[in-house]
Enzyme design. Structure first.
Site, short mmCIF file in Angstrom:
data_model
loop_
_atom_site.label_atom_id
_atom_site.label_comp_id
_atom_site.label_asym_id
_atom_site.label_seq_id
_atom_site.Cartn_x
_atom_site.Cartn_y
_atom_site.Cartn_z
N GLU A 144 4.54 -14.11 -13.79
CA GLU A 144 3.97 -12.87 -13.26
C GLU A 144 3.39 -11.99 -14.36
O GLU A 144 2.43 -11.28 -14.13
CB GLU A 144 4.95 -12.12 -12.35
CG GLU A 144 6.26 -11.72 -12.93
CD GLU A 144 7.23 -11.12 -11.89
OE1 GLU A 144 6.81 -10.76 -10.78
OE2 GLU A 144 8.42 -11.02 -12.21
N GLY A 172 0.73 -1.56 6.00
CA GLY A 172 1.29 -2.50 6.96
C GLY A 172 0.21 -3.44 7.46
O GLY A 172 -0.84 -3.58 6.83
N ARG A 207 2.92 0.13 -5.38
CA ARG A 207 2.81 -0.52 -4.07
C ARG A 207 1.50 -1.29 -3.92
O ARG A 207 1.27 -1.91 -2.88
CB ARG A 207 2.92 0.52 -2.95
CG ARG A 207 4.22 1.29 -2.99
CD ARG A 207 4.22 2.38 -1.96
NE ARG A 207 4.45 1.85 -0.64
CZ ARG A 207 5.62 1.78 -0.05
NH1 ARG A 207 6.70 2.21 -0.67
NH2 ARG A 207 5.75 1.28 1.15
N LYS A 219 4.99 -3.87 -6.38
CA LYS A 219 6.43 -3.79 -6.60
C LYS A 219 7.20 -3.80 -5.31
O LYS A 219 8.28 -4.37 -5.22
CB LYS A 219 6.75 -2.52 -7.39
CG LYS A 219 8.22 -2.45 -7.74
CD LYS A 219 8.46 -1.74 -9.03
CE LYS A 219 9.89 -1.92 -9.49
NZ LYS A 219 10.18 -3.28 -9.96
N TRP A 227 -2.95 -2.62 -1.51
CA TRP A 227 -2.70 -4.03 -1.85
C TRP A 227 -3.34 -4.81 -0.71
O TRP A 227 -2.88 -4.74 0.43
CB TRP A 227 -1.20 -4.31 -1.94
CG TRP A 227 -0.90 -5.69 -2.44
CD1 TRP A 227 -0.87 -6.10 -3.75
CD2 TRP A 227 -0.59 -6.85 -1.65
NE1 TRP A 227 -0.57 -7.44 -3.81
CE2 TRP A 227 -0.39 -7.93 -2.54
CE3 TRP A 227 -0.47 -7.09 -0.29
CZ2 TRP A 227 -0.07 -9.21 -2.12
CZ3 TRP A 227 -0.15 -8.37 0.14
CH2 TRP A 227 0.05 -9.42 -0.77
N GLU A 253 14.47 -17.30 -13.13
CA GLU A 253 14.01 -15.93 -13.40
C GLU A 253 13.10 -15.89 -14.64
O GLU A 253 12.10 -15.19 -14.66
CB GLU A 253 15.23 -15.01 -13.56
CG GLU A 253 14.94 -13.59 -14.03
CD GLU A 253 14.09 -12.75 -13.08
OE1 GLU A 253 13.72 -13.22 -12.00
OE2 GLU A 253 13.76 -11.61 -13.46
N CYS A 304 0.84 -1.19 0.00
CA CYS A 304 0.00 0.00 0.00
C CYS A 304 0.88 1.24 0.00
O CYS A 304 1.98 1.25 0.54
CB CYS A 304 -0.94 0.08 1.19
SG CYS A 304 -1.93 -1.39 1.43
N LYS A 351 9.36 -14.49 -14.49
CA LYS A 351 8.90 -13.38 -15.35
C LYS A 351 7.66 -13.81 -16.14
O LYS A 351 6.69 -13.07 -16.25
CB LYS A 351 9.98 -12.98 -16.36
CG LYS A 351 11.10 -12.12 -15.85
CD LYS A 351 10.78 -10.66 -15.68
CE LYS A 351 10.39 -10.36 -14.27
NZ LYS A 351 11.38 -10.42 -13.24
C1 G6P Z 1 8.18 -8.01 -5.58
C2 G6P Z 1 8.42 -7.53 -7.00
C3 G6P Z 1 9.62 -8.25 -7.58
C4 G6P Z 1 10.83 -8.07 -6.70
C5 G6P Z 1 10.56 -8.52 -5.25
C6 G6P Z 1 11.68 -8.11 -4.31
O1 G6P Z 1 7.75 -9.33 -5.60
O2 G6P Z 1 7.28 -7.73 -7.79
O3 G6P Z 1 9.89 -7.72 -8.87
O4 G6P Z 1 11.90 -8.83 -7.21
O5 G6P Z 1 9.37 -7.90 -4.78
O6 G6P Z 1 11.70 -6.71 -4.24
P1 G6P Z 1 12.96 -5.86 -3.87
O7 G6P Z 1 12.50 -4.44 -3.95
O8 G6P Z 1 13.34 -6.25 -2.47
O9 G6P Z 1 14.04 -6.19 -4.83
#
Ligand code: G6P
Length: 607
Positions: free
Chosen positions: A486, A99, A27, A602, A74, A479, A2, A483
């Site tokens: 998602e 939170g 977020r 994100k 979220w 990875e 959020c 990708k």
């Molecule tokens: C979320 C995002 C991912 C990212 C992960 C870790 O799941 O969608 O793309 O890799 O968080 O985030 P960070 O900001 O800690 O790299």
């Protein structure tokens, strides 16, 4: 997760709230809302779905006020419907929350027992109800918030407005980040500095447990024990935070195509002027002092750690342990005084990674953060923060942050090799020579985009897709699968090529594409054998290799995709391009929302 925003402004703040929420939408985007206090009291508007829905609601039913708070959600507690959307209102109080309030049940029960009526299923509403209850008992807004904060368990960033109080906003943080922005006769709060970029570059970060009372012309921060404290105001470089899509349809492709230039930028930071040595980071870093490295991260950043393990072990001979932060933080792992722990995070705010950092702080010889957001909590709390210099990454699925993380790790592995006597000066230089070729190789790989778009037309029809890789290409298989999942919502799994026969091969039939990352390296023939095993069972193999590999192994494959030839040291960086672009084009083929896939966010600031 959020995103939250708050403004005490000079004019109607509604448009500025909406603009800030757009910048916080990474977020979460399950719902959004605003509450405003104007001369005629408090009003709010909320809408389910993306921010555009809130914009429609505001267009149909406008509101205005010079004080406002906003939220993009979220969902954690309660479905993404309007009743559960923030701001939550109880009596005179409106609150936005990022939170989880872990003890909301008993608090809620106690308030219901007193006759209070709840309107949502969220954990957050209890905060508004509790503050309003204290107001009913005659406390001032400030005292009511202070008393409420003492009752709350869990993680939060909060912003409060009060009906009838046109020049007052109260904010608090524990576990979730929150920044105060200073304007000219205006005051702001936001989940991050990026949200505030269009309005101010003067930022004060609240520290853990802090809360603050804001008016348009003043602010006072208190610590968790309610002592008045002063927190530094800093000027943040906001230019880099004002981003758009350029000529691209999505942020995702813009960010994928930026990789050659951002990797070059990262290299220029970590390499000395004549590319003969890796710069020792300011703040000091000596790998000869460590017996072990522990790398901890989540999501794509964790896969970067997986690649780094191969590099550190092979180039520097240092044992490496890797773990996802959500497991690491709770399994009481022994961390010794000769261990260095490296936390990797694009956002620098991922709750589990931050908790892992706090767990190792004081135990490890050095706590190092590899981060993109250099103003983030993880960057600020680490002993040493190493930037990846990817620039702002907007698309929820990470791309350029991954390859910049790899670039920084490659440089650190070379540095470690040198410092631990595994590489001499010539060895250091020759590794650097390979690494500096990465931007050009990525550029060449990006030229293959049209072929990837064609392959994606078929991939988009699949229900399941497997990715295979060996050695440092195994994490690329992971990875690639992440990708694809998602972005396109197609089920995908990544496997170490040699592991396929231990179960996953049972999935193989003509409807399951198997994507093999197989550059010509020492293990190439073994990977080809694994491909043969797939093809012998009718599997549909997409071989991604260089021209030599394709010439040697293309027989029987469904399709091939040619990557430039590169040294095995840098292939993990290079093969990120097909991992990303195949997922991107499969997603656009399916018509999914590439930049904001469903259910994701994100920056994952809840555990
Ligand atoms: C979320 C995002 C991912 C990212 C992960 C870790 O799941 O969608 O793309 O890799 O968080 O985030 P960070 O900001 O800690 O790299």
């Amino acid at each position: 997760m959020c995103g939250i925003i708050g403004i005490l402004g000079k004019a109607d703040v509604t448009p500025v709230l909406v603009e800030a929420l757009k910048r916080l939408e990474y977020r979460g985007y399950d719902s959004a809302g605003v509450a405003l206090v104007g001369e005629n009291g408090m009003v709010n508007r909320r809408a389910v779905g993306k921010l555009s829905e809130l914009e429609h609601t505001l267009a149909k039913s406008p509101v205005s006020g010079k004080s406002g708070i906003g939220h993009t959600r979220w969902a954690t507690h309660g479905a993404p419907n309007e009743a559960n959307a923030h701001p939550h209102r109880a009596g005179r109080v409106a609150v936005v929350h990022n939170g989880i309030i872990e003890n909301f049940h008993p608090l809620r029960e106690a308030l219901i027992a007193k006759g209070r009526v709840f309107n949502s299923e969220t954990d957050s509403e209890v905060v508004a109800q509790q503050v309003d209850d204290f107001l009913d008992q005659g406390l001032t807004p400030q005292a009511a918030v202070a008393a409420t904060l003492k009752l709350l368990e869990g993680a939060f960033a909060l912003a409060f407005l009060f009906d009838g109080e046109t020049d007052l906003m109260i904010a608090a943080r524990r576990g979730s980040p929150l920044a105060i922005g200073h304007g000219d006769g205006e005051m702001y709060i936001g989940s991050d500095a990026m949200a505030l970029a269009p309005v101010t570059n003067r930022i004060t970060y609240l520290e853990e447990g802090d809360w603050a009372v804001l008016t348009r012309n003043s602010y006072q921060v208190y610590d968790a024990l309610d002592n008045p404290v002063s927190r530094a105001e800093r000027v943040v470089n906001m230019d880099a935070m004002l981003v758009d899509k350029g000529n691209h349809r999505h942020f995702m492709t813009k960010e994928i195509f930026e990789q050659p230039s951002v990797i070059a930028l990262a290299l220029s930071h970590y390499l000395n002027h004549d590319h003969s040595a890796i710069n020792v980071p300011e703040g000091g870093l000596d790998f000869s002092k460590f017996d072990r490295l522990v790398l901890v991260a989540c999501g794509t950043a964790f896969y970067a750690c997986n690649v780094a393990k191969y590099w550190f072990e092979q180039i520097a001979g240092i044992p490496v342990e890797i773990d996802v932060a959500s497991e690491f933080r709770y399994r009481s792992p022994p961390v010794g005084a000769r261990d260095a722990v490296i936390l990797v995070s694009q956002s620098g705010e991922t709750a589990d990674t931050l908790a892992a950092l706090r767990y190792v702080k004081g135990k490890a010889a050095q706590v190092i953060a590899v981060v993109n957001a250099t103003e983030s909590s993880i960057a600020r709390e680490a002993d040493l923060a190493l930037p990846i210099l990817a620039g702002v990454e907007v698309s929820v699925a990470s791309s350029k942050a991954f390859t910049c993380q790899l670039t920084v790790f490659a440089a650190l592995a070379i540095l470690a090799g040198r410092q631990r006597g595994q590489l001499d000066a010539a060895g250091e230089k020759s590794h650097i020579e390979k690494l500096v070729k990465a931007p050009r190789l990525l550029d060449e790989a990006l030229q293959q985009e049209p072929q990837m778009a064609v392959l994606a037309r078929d991939l988009a029809k699949a229900r399941d897709i497997l990715f295979l890789g060996r050695g440092p290409l195994y994490p690329l298989a992971l990875e690639g699968a992440l990708k694809l999942k998602e972005l396109s919502y197609i089920h995908a799994e990544g496997y170490a090529s040699g592991e396929l026969k231990h179960g996953p091969i049972a999935l193989i039939d003509e409807s399951v594409p198997v994507i093999c990352f197989a550059p010509v390296d020492d293990l190439f023939d073994k990977t080809v054998s694994n491909m043969q095993e797939v093809m012998a069972r009718g599997g549909k193999v997409l071989l991604i290799s260089d021209s030599k590999g394709i010439a040697r192994a293309k027989s029987g494959t469904w399709a091939t995709l040619e990557m430039p030839e590169s040294d095995p040291f840098t292939t993990p960086i290079l093969y990120a391009i097909p991992a990303q672009l195949l997922a991107y084009h499969t997603a656009t083929e399916k018509g999914t929302d590439v930049d904001q896939p469903r259910n994701l966010a994100k920056s994952v600031t809840v555990e």
